[in-house]
Scaffold this motif. Structure first.
Motif, PDB file in Angstrom:
ATOM      1  N   SER A   1       0.816  -1.218   0.000  1.00  0.00           N
ATOM      2  CA  SER A   1       0.000   0.000   0.000  1.00  0.00           C
ATOM      3  C   SER A   1       0.845   1.263   0.000  1.00  0.00           C
ATOM      4  O   SER A   1       0.304   2.359  -0.095  1.00  0.00           O
ATOM      5  CB  SER A   1      -0.978  -0.013   1.180  1.00  0.00           C
TER       6      SER A   1
ATOM      7  N   PHE B   1      -6.461   7.081   5.429  1.00  0.00           N
ATOM      8  CA  PHE B   1      -7.208   6.740   4.215  1.00  0.00           C
ATOM      9  C   PHE B   1      -8.682   6.509   4.540  1.00  0.00           C
ATOM     10  O   PHE B   1      -9.571   6.983   3.826  1.00  0.00           O
ATOM     11  CB  PHE B   1      -6.620   5.484   3.546  1.00  0.00           C
TER      12      PHE B   1
ATOM     13  N   LEU C   1     -11.717   8.475   2.951  1.00  0.00           N
ATOM     14  CA  LEU C   1     -12.747   7.745   2.209  1.00  0.00           C
ATOM     15  C   LEU C   1     -14.130   8.055   2.766  1.00  0.00           C
ATOM     16  O   LEU C   1     -15.072   8.338   2.020  1.00  0.00           O
ATOM     17  CB  LEU C   1     -12.469   6.239   2.281  1.00  0.00           C
TER      18      LEU C   1
ATOM     19  N   SER D   1     -10.232  -0.133  -8.152  1.00  0.00           N
ATOM     20  CA  SER D   1      -9.933   1.291  -8.193  1.00  0.00           C
ATOM     21  C   SER D   1     -10.595   1.990  -7.019  1.00  0.00           C
ATOM     22  O   SER D   1     -11.529   1.478  -6.409  1.00  0.00           O
ATOM     23  CB  SER D   1     -10.456   1.896  -9.497  1.00  0.00           C
ATOM     24  N   PHE D   2     -10.089   3.186  -6.718  1.00  0.00           N
ATOM     25  CA  PHE D   2     -10.676   3.990  -5.648  1.00  0.00           C
ATOM     26  C   PHE D   2     -12.124   4.341  -5.998  1.00  0.00           C
ATOM     27  O   PHE D   2     -13.024   4.241  -5.170  1.00  0.00           O
ATOM     28  CB  PHE D   2      -9.837   5.260  -5.468  1.00  0.00           C
TER      29      PHE D   2
ATOM     30  N   VAL E   1     -14.545   1.539  -5.260  1.00  0.00           N
ATOM     31  CA  VAL E   1     -14.841   1.410  -3.825  1.00  0.00           C
ATOM     32  C   VAL E   1     -15.859   2.478  -3.414  1.00  0.00           C
ATOM     33  O   VAL E   1     -16.869   2.183  -2.752  1.00  0.00           O
ATOM     34  CB  VAL E   1     -13.543   1.556  -2.983  1.00  0.00           C
TER      35      VAL E   1
ATOM     36  N   PRO F   1     -13.679  -2.399   0.028  1.00  0.00           N
ATOM     37  CA  PRO F   1     -12.264  -2.130  -0.249  1.00  0.00           C
ATOM     38  C   PRO F   1     -11.483  -3.387  -0.626  1.00  0.00           C
ATOM     39  O   PRO F   1     -10.610  -3.334  -1.489  1.00  0.00           O
ATOM     40  CB  PRO F   1     -11.733  -1.561   1.071  1.00  0.00           C
TER      41      PRO F   1
ATOM     42  N   GLY G   1     -11.110  -2.762  -4.330  1.00  0.00           N
ATOM     43  CA  GLY G   1      -9.955  -1.869  -4.248  1.00  0.00           C
ATOM     44  C   GLY G   1      -8.651  -2.617  -4.340  1.00  0.00           C
ATOM     45  O   GLY G   1      -8.585  -3.828  -4.151  1.00  0.00           O
TER      46      GLY G   1
ATOM     47  N   ASN H   1      -6.155   1.028  -1.517  1.00  0.00           N
ATOM     48  CA  ASN H   1      -7.502   1.371  -1.046  1.00  0.00           C
ATOM     49  C   ASN H   1      -7.920   0.535   0.163  1.00  0.00           C
ATOM     50  O   ASN H   1      -9.102   0.423   0.463  1.00  0.00           O
ATOM     51  CB  ASN H   1      -8.545   1.164  -2.160  1.00  0.00           C
ATOM     52  N   TRP H   2      -6.958  -0.083   0.827  1.00  0.00           N
ATOM     53  CA  TRP H   2      -7.338  -0.897   1.974  1.00  0.00           C
ATOM     54  C   TRP H   2      -7.567  -0.017   3.191  1.00  0.00           C
ATOM     55  O   TRP H   2      -6.717   0.791   3.577  1.00  0.00           O
ATOM     56  CB  TRP H   2      -6.263  -1.947   2.256  1.00  0.00           C
ATOM     57  N   THR H   3      -8.732  -0.215   3.795  1.00  0.00           N
ATOM     58  CA  THR H   3      -9.119   0.597   4.948  1.00  0.00           C
ATOM     59  C   THR H   3      -8.546   0.002   6.237  1.00  0.00           C
ATOM     60  O   THR H   3      -7.968  -1.083   6.232  1.00  0.00           O
ATOM     61  CB  THR H   3     -10.648   0.612   5.077  1.00  0.00           C
TER      62      THR H   3
END
Lengths: 371, 298
Positions: A370, B84, B88, B166-167, B170, B242, B246, B250-252
């Protein structure tokens, strides 16, 4: 929350693959088959079936329908098939039930990491190896031994191979190094701190399993995996995502399960499942007895029977899993064998090292991908 | 905000119990109090307890006492994922408000019948599983079967393309998930809105846009803030969208918590991250509440 998303490497195939494969009708209640009277065993034993659990969905049903009945026929011991979840979640639930003295099954099917983690928690009962003569059939790495005896018997294997769309390549890849080649946005690769990409990278560019034994080695491997970022469109964690990305032509290859790839191929998807020169990754599950159970003769009988060629032939044919017994001992056609396995030297998953460094790997994998 | 003394009932108005003196009147509160204790306080206590334990390979929930997990919270993996997630959730809440507020306003101006139809429509999407919706979006955003093919047919795109991971994918999926909740939060306020204010504005010569921004929006400040807040809270813990739609960027924080807890088997650190997430969420709640203010009470 779906277990297949949460627990990526446990491979409990459900839903999606059930519809992919032939739909197995009926619950295959092996217990019923087993309840036919067997004069040569005691009444009590005949009435208490052996409770064996396997990954819920496809696996559990295939075992109940095709594998356990053969065991019952051979030994007279009835089997009650129980679905279980897979991976770390399964271990947590089982550890709690075991602590309370009431494991919900007599024998379960555990992944490599779970066997090792479970051993650290005193979760498995050990069996004297002398009572399991058939273990000599299994190839060497597939028996787990603790200080007190055998605590895990290899049940079935799976391969992760190099998947490639033949329409997109002039010459198909022959080495894992091709993943690092000039293929921007081409691949779908299994992500997460337990991903076989760690073993692939360690075997291809470093000293294999021993590199993953130290945090420094893990860091080097992870840095090399970081170089895959431009080539990787999809870092998948459940096999359904990869399957759908491949079939929608969003990726032209990557790392994937051999058996599912072969099923996709037989259904007409243009797909090649390649065993690269460095070897495909092989993982395997093992039969374990939760330690809150008192080890009975029936349990030993099952563990011993599970290491027969007959059992592994049934598993190869009906469960689509790789046999853990040498090809020469098995009565499988070339086609049956190739659908699930290969005779080339595999990359074995470095589960001890990966369990030891699990925390580091999980955190660093996220950080590198990431960042 | 009401103070504690304002909130405490001086004499309960439940029929039959009215003005029962002293402790007896509090009796019906024992049941909800027990429920809160059982399903909220005790699990929360365990979360705090585990976050203060040492990681131990033999015991999943850890052993002993230490602040080790909290000292690891400063690492980039955690901080990046938290920031992030906050970003988001603010983006999702803002876009979904831009979509839902005008939509809800127009729906409340429709006939009763049409309103009921819309309500049922929104409510029925809540019956769909989040997982099902997310995987449907995966197909919708795919190259071969997705909506980019429609754009090709319309001549907007030259060839179909993949829109996930993709962002944007998500965000789109989470907005779809939160819209029914926003609608239900805004609907009561907007449907009870006293339209004479807007009529008065028009009579006095205000254009519709001015009436909207200077009358309607200020009147609805509180419901909007509440809906915004709900969306932020729902999105900040997002997990399925995500991970399915994602990429690693984009990982939350939810994805990080599950990786740490399950793959890394480090429940103390996962608990500490969860506590950090609670604190961040609480700060957002206070901030947004302050902006929302008391609003208009009719």
């Amino acid at each position: 929350m779906p277990s297949k998303i949460l627990f990526p490497n446990s491979r409990p195939r459900s839903g999606q693959n059930l519809s992919r494969r032939s739909v197995l009708k009926g619950m295959g209640s092996a217990a019923l088959v087993g309840s036919v009277s067997m004069p040569f065993i005691s009444r009590a034993a005949a009435q208490t079936p052996l409770r064996i659990s396997n990954f819920g969905g496809f696996f559990e049903q295939a075992f109940a329908e095709h594998v356990y009945p053969a065991f019952t026929e051979a030994t007279g011991i009835p089997v009650q098939s129980i679905p279980q979840s897979g991976g770390a979640q399964f271990l947590i639930q089982l550890a709690q039930a075991n602590q309370a003295g009431a494991a919900p099954m007599d024998i379960c099917c555990a992944g490599q990491a779970e066997v090792i983690r479970g051993r650290a928690q005193n979760l498995w009962a050990s069996v004297d190896e002398a009572s399991l003569p058939n273990l000599s059939n299994l190839m060497t790495p597939y028996v787990y031994r603790s200080d007190e005896g055998v605590d895990g018997v290899g049940a079935m294997g799976w391969y992760m191979t190099f998947l490639a769309n033949p329409n997109e390549f002039e010459t198909l890849p022959t080495s894992w190094k091709e993943l690092w080649g000039d293929h921007p946005g081409a691949w779908g690769i299994n992500s997460g701190g337990t991903s076989p990409i760690l073993d692939i990278t360690a075997a291809t560019y470093f000293d294999g399993a021993s590199t993953l034994d130290t945090e420094e080695g893990c860091a080097e491997v992870l840095a090399k995996i970081g170089e895959l970022k431009p080539n990787t469109r999809l870092w998948w964690s459940d096999e359904g995502s990869m399957q759908s990305a491949y079939q929608n032509e969003e990726v032209i290859g990557g790392t994937y399960y051999h058996d599912v790839a072969m099923i996709m191929k037989s259904e007409g998807t243009p797909i090649e499942s390649i065993f690269p020169e460095e070897g495909a990754v092989q993982g395997y599950n093992a039969w374990c007895i939760p330690s809150s159970n008192e080890v009975t003769d029936s349990m030993i009988e099952f563990l011993n029977w599970s290491a027969t060629p007959e059992a592994h032939e049934l598993i190869a044919r009906h469960v689509s899993a790789a046999p853990l017994i040498d090809r020469s001992q098995l009565d499988l056609t070339d086609e049956e064998f190739a659908a699930v396995s290969s005779q080339s030297e595999p990359i074995l998953i470095a589960s001890e090292a990966k369990v030891k460094n699990a925390d580091f790997l999980a955190q660093e994998f996220i950080r590198i991908l990431s960042s | 905000m009401a103070t504690i003394s304002e909130m405490r009932p001086s004499g309960l108005n439940i029929r039959g119990l009215k003005n029962v003196p002293g402790g007896l009147s509090q009796l019906p509160l024992i049941w909800p109090a027990l429920m809160i204790l059982g399903f909220f306080a005790i699990p929360l206590f365990f979360l705090f307890r585990v976050s203060l334990a040492n990681r131990d390979p033999a015991v999943y929930q850890g052993t002993g006492f230490s602040l080790q997990a909290f000292t690891q919270l400063g690492q980039p993996m955690v901080l990046n994922a938290v920031s992030f997630s906050v970003m988001l959730s603010l983006i999702v809440a803002s876009i979904s408000m831009l979509v839902t507020f005008p939509a809800t306003y127009f729906i409340t101006r429709l006939s009763r019948r049409a309103q009921v139809a819309w309500l049922i429509g929104f409510l029925s999407t809540l019956a769909l599983s989040e997982v099902l919706i997310t995987f449907s979006w995966q197909i919708l955003l795919s190259k071969k079967a997705g909506m980019s093919n429609v754009l090709v047919m319309l001549g907007i795109l030259d060839e179909s393309m993949s829109l996930a991971p993709s962002f944007g994918g998500v965000v789109a999926c989470i907005i779809y998930l939160v819209i029914p909740f926003n609608f239900m939060t805004l609907y009561p306020g907007l449907s009870r809105l006293d339209t004479s204010y807007l009529e008065a504005a028009r009579t006095l010569g205000a254009r519709p846009t001015r009436a909207f921004f200077e009358i309607l929006l200020p009147l609805m400040r509180k419901p909007i803030a509440t809906a915004f807040l709900t969306t932020v809270i729902m999105t900040i813990g997002a997990y399925v969208a995500p991970i399915v739609l994602g990429g690693p960027a984009n990982w939350t924080i939810g994805v990080v918590i599950s990786e740490v807890a399950i793959t890394g088997q480090n429940l103390p650190l996962a608990s500490a991250i969860a506590i950090l997430l609670m604190l961040v969420t609480a700060m957002l709640v206070l901030g947004i509440n302050r902006i929302g203010g008391k609003g208009y009470v009719s």
